[in-house]
Design a protein around this motif. Structure first.
Motif, PDB file in Angstrom:
ATOM      1  N   ASP A   1       0.840  -1.193   0.000  1.00  0.00           N
ATOM      2  CA  ASP A   1       0.000   0.000   0.000  1.00  0.00           C
ATOM      3  C   ASP A   1       0.874   1.242   0.000  1.00  0.00           C
ATOM      4  O   ASP A   1       2.003   1.210   0.495  1.00  0.00           O
ATOM      5  N   PRO A   2       0.360   2.367  -0.538  1.00  0.00           N
ATOM      6  CA  PRO A   2       1.131   3.618  -0.427  1.00  0.00           C
ATOM      7  C   PRO A   2       1.232   4.117   1.010  1.00  0.00           C
ATOM      8  O   PRO A   2       2.199   4.779   1.380  1.00  0.00           O
ATOM      9  N   PHE A   3       0.206   3.813   1.824  1.00  0.00           N
ATOM     10  CA  PHE A   3       0.188   4.178   3.233  1.00  0.00           C
ATOM     11  C   PHE A   3       0.155   2.902   4.059  1.00  0.00           C
ATOM     12  O   PHE A   3      -0.080   1.815   3.543  1.00  0.00           O
ATOM     13  N   VAL A   4       0.393   3.031   5.342  1.00  0.00           N
ATOM     14  CA  VAL A   4       0.381   1.849   6.199  1.00  0.00           C
ATOM     15  C   VAL A   4      -1.028   1.276   6.241  1.00  0.00           C
ATOM     16  O   VAL A   4      -1.962   1.943   6.714  1.00  0.00           O
ATOM     17  N   ASN A   5      -1.185   0.078   5.745  1.00  0.00           N
ATOM     18  CA  ASN A   5      -2.474  -0.582   5.806  1.00  0.00           C
ATOM     19  C   ASN A   5      -2.840  -0.826   7.259  1.00  0.00           C
ATOM     20  O   ASN A   5      -2.012  -1.287   8.052  1.00  0.00           O
ATOM     21  N   GLU A   6      -4.092  -0.527   7.625  1.00  0.00           N
ATOM     22  CA  GLU A   6      -4.490  -0.620   9.023  1.00  0.00           C
ATOM     23  C   GLU A   6      -4.396  -2.040   9.577  1.00  0.00           C
ATOM     24  O   GLU A   6      -4.383  -2.239  10.785  1.00  0.00           O
ATOM     25  N   ALA A   7      -4.311  -3.028   8.695  1.00  0.00           N
ATOM     26  CA  ALA A   7      -4.135  -4.400   9.168  1.00  0.00           C
ATOM     27  C   ALA A   7      -2.822  -4.537   9.943  1.00  0.00           C
ATOM     28  O   ALA A   7      -2.720  -5.326  10.885  1.00  0.00           O
ATOM     29  N   ALA A   8      -1.819  -3.767   9.545  1.00  0.00           N
ATOM     30  CA  ALA A   8      -0.535  -3.812  10.247  1.00  0.00           C
ATOM     31  C   ALA A   8      -0.650  -3.264  11.658  1.00  0.00           C
ATOM     32  O   ALA A   8       0.144  -3.611  12.538  1.00  0.00           O
ATOM     33  N   VAL A   9      -1.620  -2.395  11.881  1.00  0.00           N
ATOM     34  CA  VAL A   9      -1.828  -1.799  13.197  1.00  0.00           C
ATOM     35  C   VAL A   9      -2.761  -2.661  14.031  1.00  0.00           C
ATOM     36  O   VAL A   9      -2.597  -2.788  15.252  1.00  0.00           O
ATOM     37  N   LEU A  10      -3.704  -3.293  13.368  1.00  0.00           N
ATOM     38  CA  LEU A  10      -4.676  -4.126  14.069  1.00  0.00           C
ATOM     39  C   LEU A  10      -4.025  -5.347  14.702  1.00  0.00           C
ATOM     40  O   LEU A  10      -4.357  -5.737  15.824  1.00  0.00           O
ATOM     41  N   THR A  11      -3.049  -5.950  14.023  1.00  0.00           N
ATOM     42  CA  THR A  11      -2.439  -7.170  14.529  1.00  0.00           C
ATOM     43  C   THR A  11      -1.459  -6.885  15.662  1.00  0.00           C
ATOM     44  O   THR A  11      -0.854  -5.817  15.735  1.00  0.00           O
ATOM     45  N   ASN A  12      -1.302  -7.879  16.533  1.00  0.00           N
ATOM     46  CA  ASN A  12      -0.337  -7.788  17.632  1.00  0.00           C
ATOM     47  C   ASN A  12       0.971  -8.489  17.314  1.00  0.00           C
ATOM     48  O   ASN A  12       1.869  -8.527  18.155  1.00  0.00           O
ATOM     49  N   ARG A  13       1.113  -9.034  16.107  1.00  0.00           N
ATOM     50  CA  ARG A  13       2.302  -9.786  15.748  1.00  0.00           C
ATOM     51  C   ARG A  13       3.516  -8.857  15.692  1.00  0.00           C
ATOM     52  O   ARG A  13       3.415  -7.671  15.360  1.00  0.00           O
ATOM     53  N   LYS A  14       4.677  -9.402  15.983  1.00  0.00           N
ATOM     54  CA  LYS A  14       5.912  -8.619  16.011  1.00  0.00           C
ATOM     55  C   LYS A  14       6.899  -9.022  14.925  1.00  0.00           C
ATOM     56  O   LYS A  14       7.931  -8.384  14.759  1.00  0.00           O
ATOM     57  N   ASP A  15       6.611 -10.111  14.201  1.00  0.00           N
ATOM     58  CA  ASP A  15       7.529 -10.539  13.144  1.00  0.00           C
ATOM     59  C   ASP A  15       6.754 -11.186  12.003  1.00  0.00           C
ATOM     60  O   ASP A  15       5.545 -11.345  12.065  1.00  0.00           O
ATOM     61  N   ASP A  16       7.497 -11.547  10.951  1.00  0.00           N
ATOM     62  CA  ASP A  16       6.919 -12.181   9.763  1.00  0.00           C
ATOM     63  C   ASP A  16       5.778 -11.354   9.166  1.00  0.00           C
ATOM     64  O   ASP A  16       4.781 -11.881   8.679  1.00  0.00           O
ATOM     65  N   MET A  17       5.953 -10.041   9.211  1.00  0.00           N
ATOM     66  CA  MET A  17       5.016  -9.134   8.550  1.00  0.00           C
ATOM     67  C   MET A  17       5.830  -8.114   7.757  1.00  0.00           C
ATOM     68  O   MET A  17       6.798  -7.557   8.265  1.00  0.00           O
ATOM     69  N   TYR A  18       5.433  -7.901   6.505  1.00  0.00           N
ATOM     70  CA  TYR A  18       6.198  -7.041   5.614  1.00  0.00           C
ATOM     71  C   TYR A  18       5.284  -5.958   5.031  1.00  0.00           C
ATOM     72  O   TYR A  18       4.175  -6.247   4.565  1.00  0.00           O
ATOM     73  N   LEU A  19       5.768  -4.722   5.056  1.00  0.00           N
ATOM     74  CA  LEU A  19       5.053  -3.599   4.458  1.00  0.00           C
ATOM     75  C   LEU A  19       5.800  -3.186   3.198  1.00  0.00           C
ATOM     76  O   LEU A  19       6.942  -2.725   3.268  1.00  0.00           O
TER      77      LEU A  19
END
Length: 743
Positions: free
Chosen positions: A291-309
């Protein structure tokens, strides 16, 4: 849209808006409706549970109880049929199954309709009279119609009303479904869905083989991309219930749990069941957000790894076409190159294909063209986006995109000022074309079709009958248009079937050469040679036939639309009479609850207030883009709910107090009470454009440094009630219940 906004301005005498707040969701469309009022003295009728900014401009406002749209339309048709005001000739010659609709409508007296919908009986009679006596009338709707457990029935009953009135295929008539964003229609046409291929082709083997041929890849190779052959023709998980495939809490039908999620250009937080989505995001092995901006899914989740923006470029950093709400294509030129580390969507997908080893297959079709009536390789390298545009044009036959070449679309962009805004007709160098080539635009010489199903216009100028999709007869009744209904200048009198290789000579009265027969596809939808389309246009024939509009869909749970109470109904006394559907097995790989959830308890006892979602004009979707603007954020600096002062005082709430809203599924949100007389004391209305707070917990720390928007707030979809459409599985955003508690 069967018509377009300019057509409304030019011809409509009545504009019936239901389940849409154009002033907030589509201001450009609203401008046209107001112009129609000024120009035509058109009457604006608005149906909504909330007195919206659109309703403020209405000549007639009908405040409906949410989830009763089918009942209302049957009530209107009751008055129309009772007085003999229906278009009898139109129904007789161009419609199938209307007798069953009439029988159902006759049950819905104004008094019964008033009891179910909350709209006074005399107002129902008044509106039915206006619709019957004032022609042409157009019907407009949006998400307030689709977002229900009965959304499919809602979207069927409104075209049926227009068929009853004879307003289809007419200037100023039709069904004009408005989109909230540009290219929503384009993404739909390309079928970014779990149950179809691009262009609304189904998942049957024949469709897959056609696309394999169109893409220049081996069908067996394509089939081998699936874990097992049976999954190739099975629906995937829907966007609405993908989380169920991760959590596996309820029955699912798949080869394994979902373990990875790739989100590109979609706001996951615009979906219902936010708590379940959060749980699924936390459980996944991998999450990728583009996404051009931070997708809110990245904020909703509590995960700390294995997530890429992955930073995607904006529309200003790329080039290509978008499809507007009225089926027209518009070319956009790149303004600047992608900034910083961002990449265009297509470059990201090309890199993905390279890493996973199918780049050559992924891009091969862009290096091909139809030559000597056969699709074959013609170049070593492709040119983006031109060759992608050409690939779409030659492949998507079902809706007639054959005329959408990059050369034509660029020419329209360069000469947009040469088109009449009311008719879309071109002038000067654009004479003989309609702006944006509204589909179907059958080939490179076809002008486009501004009004669908118009038999009084030649096919070569944009005319056509209704499409023949479901056989030649049903229950012994012909599905073809009456012999008296001929498309203007057609060489075929009356109705005719969709054109295939087997019937083309007989139907068109022509003789094919052996070479033509060899190169021709099985039917018009899969004929890459273009021969069927060419022969049809020469005969003044639309290749998809000239049939009757069917109001009876015998494959659906409700062959004709029926009123069914919302799953969480505010009227338990009506649930026994109008129950929801039986629970559903294996739709989009999951089971879905309907009547079992509806009758689990008398929900309104514990959740006495109706819950309605709404839009505000300065925010869209989850608002992740607009809330990064301090100017737009200043207009709505915090999440709120509109509440009637009388209802607020029952809970000791002053204007501006914070309150908890509790939902039947055990979720809650904390929002500001905003006094408003736009809602009645039995309901509240709240926007769905916020995120960043979850059940009272501030998620600010989850935003990457420097990316937090100017304003955050609870997502209304945390308390969106359980419920999904029986066919499409779209969530039931607009017919829920809640309980209020002072915070």
């Amino acid at each position: 849209m069967t018509n377009h906004f300019g057509d409304v301005v030019g011809h409509s005498k009545v504009i019936f808006i239901i389940g849409a707040n154009s002033a907030a969701a589509n201001p450009i469309g609203m401008k046209h409706f107001l112009q129609a009022k000024d120009r035509n003295n058109a009457q604006l009728i608005v149906v909504d549970p909330v007195f919206t900014k659109t309703a403020a401009k209405a000549d007639h406002f009908l405040r409906i109880r949410t989830g009763t749209d089918v009942a209302l339309v049957y009530g209107l048709m009751h008055v129309i049929f009772k007085n003999g005001w229906e278009d009898k000739e139109f129904i007789k010659t161009r419609v199938y199954g209307m007798d069953e609709i009439k029988a159902e409508a006759m049950k819905w007296t104004p008094e019964l309709t008033a009891d179910v919908t909350g709209i006074p009986a005399e107002q129902i009679v008044q509106i039915a009279t206006i619709l019957a006596k004032t022609k042409p009338a157009t019907v407009v709707w949006a998400l307030g119609i689709t977002q229900h457990s009965t959304g499919t029935s809602n979207t069927r009953i409104l075209p049926i009303l227009q068929l009853v009135l004879g307003n289809m295929g007419k200037n100023g008539g039709g069904c004009n479904i408005i989109r909230g964003h540009d290219n929503v229609q384009g993404s739909t046409d390309m079928c970014c869905l779990a149950d179809s291929l691009s262009g609304y082709y189904g998942l049957a083997e024949g469709s897959w083989k056609y696309f394999a041929k169109s893409w220049g890849v081996d069908y067996e190779w394509l089939k081998g991309r699936f874990a097992a052959p049976e999954w190739m023709q099975a629906k995937g998980f829907s966007l609405a219930k993908w989380w169920q495939g991760v959590l596996q809490e309820e029955t699912t039908y798949s080869s394994s749990p979902v373990r990875a999620l790739w989100v590109q250009g979609n706001g996951i937080t615009s979906m219902s069941q936010q708590v379940k989505i959060q749980e699924a995001l936390d459980k996944l092995d991998l999450v990728v957000l583009v996404d051009p901006f931070v997708n809110e899914a990245a904020v909703l989740t509590n995960r700390k790894d294995d997530m890429y923006l992955l930073p995607a470029a904006t529309q200003f950093e790329t080039e290509g076409s978008v499809t507007a709400t009225n089926r027209t294509s518009q070319w956009r030129s790149k303004v600047v190159d992608p900034l910083y580390e961002s990449k265009t969507d297509h470059d990201i997908m090309f890199l993905f294909a390279e890493r996973f080893g199918f780049y050559d297959e992924y891009t091969r079709a862009m290096k091909m063209a139809v030559k000597d009536r056969e699709l074959q390789p013609v170049k070593e390298e492709f040119v983006w986006p031109d060759d992608a545009c050409r690939e779409i044009a030659r492949t998507i036959k079902t809706i007639g995109l054959g005329g959408w070449t990059p050369e034509r679309l660029r020419k329209h962009q360069e000469n947009w000022h040469m088109f009449d805004p009311l008719t879309l007709e071109g002038k000067g160098p654009m004479k003989g074309e309609y702006y944006g080539l509204p589909w179907p635009s059958w080939d490179e010489n076809h002008p486009g079709s501004p009004v669908l199903y118009d038999v009084n216009t030649p096919v070569t100028a944009g005319g056509m009958g209704f499409r023949n999709r479901f056989g030649l007869e049903h229950d012994g009744v012909s599905q073809l248009a009456d012999p008296s209904v001929s498309v203007k200048d057609s060489k075929i009198a009356g109705g005719y079937p969709e054109i295939t290789k087997d019937n083309i000579e007989q139907v068109l009265g022509i003789t094919l050469t052996a070479a033509e027969k060899e190169k021709m596809g099985a039917n018009w939808k899969v004929d890459l040679s273009g021969i069927i389309n060419e022969k049809c246009l020469a005969a003044g024939v639309a290749p998809y036939g000239n049939a009757r509009a069917r109001v009876k869909v015998w494959q659906f749970p409700d062959p004709i639309p029926k009123h069914r109470e919302p799953i969480h109904s505010s009227r338990p006394d009506l649930v026994e009479r109008f129950p929801s559907y039986d629970d559903q097995k294996n739709n989009f790989r999951v089971d879905v609850k309907f009547v079992s959830e509806q009758k689990a308890q008398e929900w309104v006892k514990d959740f006495p207030t109706m819950l309605v979602s709404m839009r505000v004009v300065n925010l869209s979707g989850a608002g992740m883009l607009e809330r990064t603007s301090k100017y737009l954020s200043h207009l709505t600096p915090e999440m709120f709910a509109n509440i009637h002062p009388d209802l607020a005082l029952q809970y000791g709430l002053r204007d501006g107090d914070m309150m908890w809203l509790h939902a039947p599924q055990g979720t809650k949100i904390r929002v500001k009470a905003q006094y408003s007389l736009t809602v009645t004391p039995d309901r509240i209305a709240l926007p769905y454009n916020f995120a960043g707070v979850m059940q009272g917990v501030d998620l600010s720390d989850n935003y990457p440094e420097g990316t937090k928007p100017y304003t955050i707030g609870e997502s209304s979809n945390t308390i969106t009630n359980y419920g999904f459409d029986i066919i499409t599985q779209i969530p039931e955003y607009n017919a829920g219940l809640c309980r209020i508690e002072k915070a």
